[in-house]
Each structure stands twice: as C-alpha cells, then as structure tokens.
Design an enzyme around this catalytic site. Structure first.
Site, short mmCIF file in Angstrom:
data_model
loop_
_atom_site.label_atom_id
_atom_site.label_comp_id
_atom_site.label_asym_id
_atom_site.label_seq_id
_atom_site.Cartn_x
_atom_site.Cartn_y
_atom_site.Cartn_z
N ASN A 82 0.81 -1.21 0.00
CA ASN A 82 0.00 0.00 0.00
C ASN A 82 0.85 1.27 0.00
O ASN A 82 1.88 1.35 0.67
CB ASN A 82 -0.92 0.01 1.22
N HIS A 83 0.39 2.26 -0.74
CA HIS A 83 0.96 3.59 -0.75
C HIS A 83 -0.02 4.55 -0.07
O HIS A 83 -1.22 4.29 -0.01
CB HIS A 83 1.21 4.08 -2.18
N LYS A 84 0.51 5.66 0.40
CA LYS A 84 -0.36 6.69 0.98
C LYS A 84 -1.26 7.25 -0.12
O LYS A 84 -0.79 7.62 -1.21
CB LYS A 84 0.50 7.80 1.59
N THR A 90 0.67 9.70 -4.93
CA THR A 90 0.86 8.42 -4.23
C THR A 90 2.31 7.95 -4.32
O THR A 90 2.63 6.89 -3.80
CB THR A 90 -0.05 7.33 -4.85
#
Length: 207
Positions: A82-84, A90
């Site tokens: 997962n990325h922010k 992102t």
C-alpha cells in the site's frame, strides 16, 4: 492407514510438484494448516515467493486453514504494497532518501487492511490473486485468475476481476451444518473412516 503424514513435505514422493506447505514455510507471519498443499512443478516448496510485499515491520499475517488446495501461481498481496492515498501524489518519495526522507508517512497514513485469513477446505484456482486483508470462508472455491478484493462467504464460488459470487455450493441449511460439523478439525482417524461421506453430497451421512 490413516492418510498421508501431514509433516511430510512431499506426500507424493514421485510427484514433487505437490508440497504440504506448512513444512516449507519459514516466515512466522505465514501460518498454514495441516494437509494444505501448493501444486507447482517449478518450485512447490517455494510458496513464500507468492506472498508479496510481506514486510516484517508491518506485522500482518497470512493465515491459511487445513485441507486447502492451492494451484500454481496463486498469489497473496499483503499490506506492504500500500501507498499513501490521502496526498496529492501516491509516489513513495521517502524511500529514495537524498533529502526526501521528510515525506515519510506518519503512523496511520498508510492503508492497512489487517491479516489475510483463509478458512479450511478452500480451493484456489490457477493464478488467482488475493488482496490484503481479505477473509475467505470455509469450503469456498476461487476461480482461476480471479482477483479477490473483498471477503468471500463460506461455500461460495467466486470468479472474475474483481471477483464476485457466482453461486453458493449448497443451501444455507447445509452450509450452516457443515460449519457446525467442522470435519477438518476431526482426528485424522475419524476423517479416514468418513471419507465416503465427506466426498459425497449428502450432509446427513456426517451426522
């Protein structure tokens, strides 16, 4: 005889592409039940390579129950992928350093879906892909090349991208009965005695 030895890495000596993977997994955050196998002619012992973005510092677990069948190329994507997503970009600037460290996400910034949990007696078709935090119920069937992004009810057949329920395998009454009986938790001697009933379509034979 009471079935194969669950502690045997390759239960079929002349067919090494099948591995009882609880005996080959070394990552303590991957928990596999007895008799669950991975079928891969390239490297059946190397199942861990199919658990992607599974970083120890995140701490999420992949839990797979007993008597599951995993076809070649089944993959699990874990929370480390997962990325922010709350920012305008992102892109993970911080991992490259050189002055970009200040952009490191704060605790709670990265999406976290929790552990990925698979029940018992689940069949995964060829190259199916399971996303982080998904819960898959007992007796489910995951069709080949499905992308599973949400929870899968017990004894349902799912397929597609994103995977949707195609149908349930049994009536609600039978499913409830199978969940209550939980034959996968029986002593192996009892399972052996009841194989004809377990592989039949008549739950009354298990009662």
């Amino acid at each position: 005889m009471h079935g194969p030895d669950p502690d045997e890495k390759h239960p079929l000596p002349d067919f090494p592409q099948v591995c009882f993977i609880k005996n080959s997994v070394t990552n303590p955050n991957i928990i596999i039940g007895d008799y669950t196998y991975y079928d891969d002619p390239e490297d059946s012992e190397g199942f861990e390579r199919n658990v992607l973005y599974h970083y120890p510092f995140i701490g999420d677990k992949l839990i797979i129950g007993k008597f599951c069948a995993l076809a070649r190329g089944v993959k699990f994507i874990m929370n480390g992928a997962n990325h922010k997503t709350s920012g305008l970009s992102t892109y993970p600037f911080f991992i490259f350093g050189h002055g970009w460290e200040s952009a490191a996400p704060q605790p709670g910034d990265l999406p976290y879906k929790g552990d990925t949990c698979v029940g018992n007696d689940v069949w995964f078709g060829y190259e199916s892909l399971i996303m982080p935090g998904v819960k898959i119920g007992n007796g489910a069937i995951i069709s080949s090349r499905s992308v599973v992004v949400s929870d899968v009810p017990p004894y349902s057949i799912v397929g597609g991208n994103p995977a949707k329920v195609i149908r349930t395998r049994f009536s609600d009454e039978v499913i409830a009965g199978l969940e209550a009986i939980a034959w996968w938790d029986w002593p192996v001697e009892k399972i052996t005695r009841n194989l004809d009933a377990i592989t039949s379509g008549d739950i009354a034979r298990l009662r």
